[in-house]
Motif scaffolding. Structure first.
Motif, PDB file in Angstrom:
ATOM      1  N   GLN A 195      -6.808  60.835  13.365  1.00 49.46           N
ATOM      2  CA  GLN A 195      -5.720  61.807  13.586  1.00 49.46           C
ATOM      3  C   GLN A 195      -5.938  62.678  14.733  1.00 49.46           C
ATOM      4  O   GLN A 195      -5.147  63.108  15.750  1.00 49.46           O
ATOM      5  CB  GLN A 195      -5.531  62.709  12.374  1.00 49.46           C
ATOM      6  CG  GLN A 195      -4.469  61.954  11.348  1.00 49.46           C
ATOM      7  CD  GLN A 195      -3.293  61.580  11.599  1.00 49.46           C
ATOM      8  OE1 GLN A 195      -2.935  60.554  12.134  1.00 49.46           O
ATOM      9  NE2 GLN A 195      -2.302  62.514  11.412  1.00 49.46           N
ATOM     10  N   SER A 198      -5.783  60.830  18.295  1.00 45.17           N
ATOM     11  CA  SER A 198      -4.508  60.471  18.641  1.00 45.17           C
ATOM     12  C   SER A 198      -3.634  61.661  18.864  1.00 45.17           C
ATOM     13  O   SER A 198      -2.443  61.343  19.492  1.00 45.17           O
ATOM     14  CB  SER A 198      -3.821  59.558  17.526  1.00 45.17           C
ATOM     15  OG  SER A 198      -3.633  60.585  16.231  1.00 45.17           O
ATOM     16  N   THR A 201       0.218  62.629  16.845  1.00 44.44           N
ATOM     17  CA  THR A 201       1.639  62.291  17.292  1.00 44.44           C
ATOM     18  C   THR A 201       2.040  60.947  16.936  1.00 44.44           C
ATOM     19  O   THR A 201       0.772  60.156  16.976  1.00 44.44           O
ATOM     20  CB  THR A 201       1.979  62.525  18.740  1.00 44.44           C
ATOM     21  OG1 THR A 201       0.882  61.615  19.561  1.00 44.44           O
ATOM     22  CG2 THR A 201       1.495  64.173  19.163  1.00 44.44           C
ATOM     23  N   GLU A 203       3.397  58.928  18.894  1.00 46.30           N
ATOM     24  CA  GLU A 203       2.995  58.270  20.278  1.00 46.30           C
ATOM     25  C   GLU A 203       1.667  57.869  20.290  1.00 46.30           C
ATOM     26  O   GLU A 203       1.214  56.962  20.845  1.00 46.30           O
ATOM     27  CB  GLU A 203       3.411  59.180  21.285  1.00 46.30           C
ATOM     28  CG  GLU A 203       5.045  59.395  21.684  1.00 46.30           C
ATOM     29  CD  GLU A 203       5.540  60.428  20.662  1.00 46.30           C
ATOM     30  OE1 GLU A 203       4.821  61.046  20.013  1.00 46.30           O
ATOM     31  OE2 GLU A 203       6.756  60.448  20.436  1.00 46.30           O
TER      32      GLU A 203
END
Length: 252
Positions: A195, A198, A201, A203
């Motif tokens: 999390q 990334s 998000t 996207e």
């Protein structure tokens, strides 16, 4: 499901993610589990999950970067359950993304301390207790980034490569003395670390998912199963192996 009955397992990074899943899996197989982490709240939650299922677990605050903490945590495992048979040296951290010249020296040192120095310290104090018992099994957490280069992750990849080198050399030191040492190399696993990397998000998640040929993220429980196998008698001929569990990420 009692293959580890009568044995003691020591797990670092046990407060969440792969560490928690593996600690719970060891307890399910009737091992007594010592949970080591700096996240005391998460560590206690892992212990609760184990105890609520009838397992045995104790928690210990441990900063894996600090030799005194590691020494004391391993000693607590032996004092609590009388022996040490299994260790999963799993504590780790990511680093900020970016090209090497933008990497902060403190960040580089930090990722090396948590990912590499910790594995060294843990094995340094785990192995003597295992030798006293006639042997044991250790698994260190590397990564898919430990077998290939990853753009914008030079420090993380270097640390995880180092874990494999450390694992393989230590494995040869103790192969004829009953202590088996291996590594597990997870790919992109659905954890808090994923999390963060990334950016949290949709996207960012989609971009990471596109790197997985299998079309999904791995589950912590899948890595736990690999660790348990490496620690089991079924893997008795596995020495210094780096088991990649990454949905095909490193071969596509």
């Amino acid at each position: 499901m009692t293959q580890f009955a009568g044995k003691t397992a020591f797990v670092t990074g046990a407060a969440n993610g792969i560490g928690r899943a593996t600690a719970v899996a060891f307890a399910r197989e009737k091992a007594a589990v010592v949970l080591a982490d700096i996240n005391e709240r998460g560590n206690e939650e892992t212990a609760r999950l184990i105890r609520d299922s009838g397992g045995r677990a104790v928690t210990v605050h441990c900063d894996v970067r600090e030799e005194d903490d590691v020494r004391a945590a391993v000693r607590r495992a032996v004092e609590e359950f009388g022996r040490l048979d299994i260790a999963f040296n799993n504590a780790g951290r990511e680093t900020s993304l970016g090209p090497l010249d933008a990497l902060n020296v403190d960040d580089f040192n930090g990722v090396m301390d948590v990912n590499v120095k910790s594995a060294f310290l843990c094995m340094k104090y785990e192995i003597p207790h295992m030798l006293e018992n006639g042997g044991g099994a250790i698994v260190n957490t590397s990564s898919g980034a430990g077998v290939i280069g990853i753009k914008n992750q030079a420090a993380y990849s270097a640390a995880k490569h180092a874990v494999i080198g450390l694992t393989r050399s230590a494995a040869l030191d103790y192969a004829d003395r009953g202590v088996r040492i291996n590594a597990v190399c997870p790919g992109i696993i659905a954890t808090d670390m994923m999390q963060r990397v990334s950016g949290g998000t949709a996207e960012g998640r989609a971009e990471m998912l596109a790197e997985e040929p299998i079309g999904r993220f791995g589950r912590p429980e899948e890595i736990a199963s690999a660790v348990l196998w490496l620690c089991s008698d079924s893997a008795g001929f596995a020495i210094g192996h780096a088991l990649v569990m990454d949905g095909g990420h490193t071969i596509h």
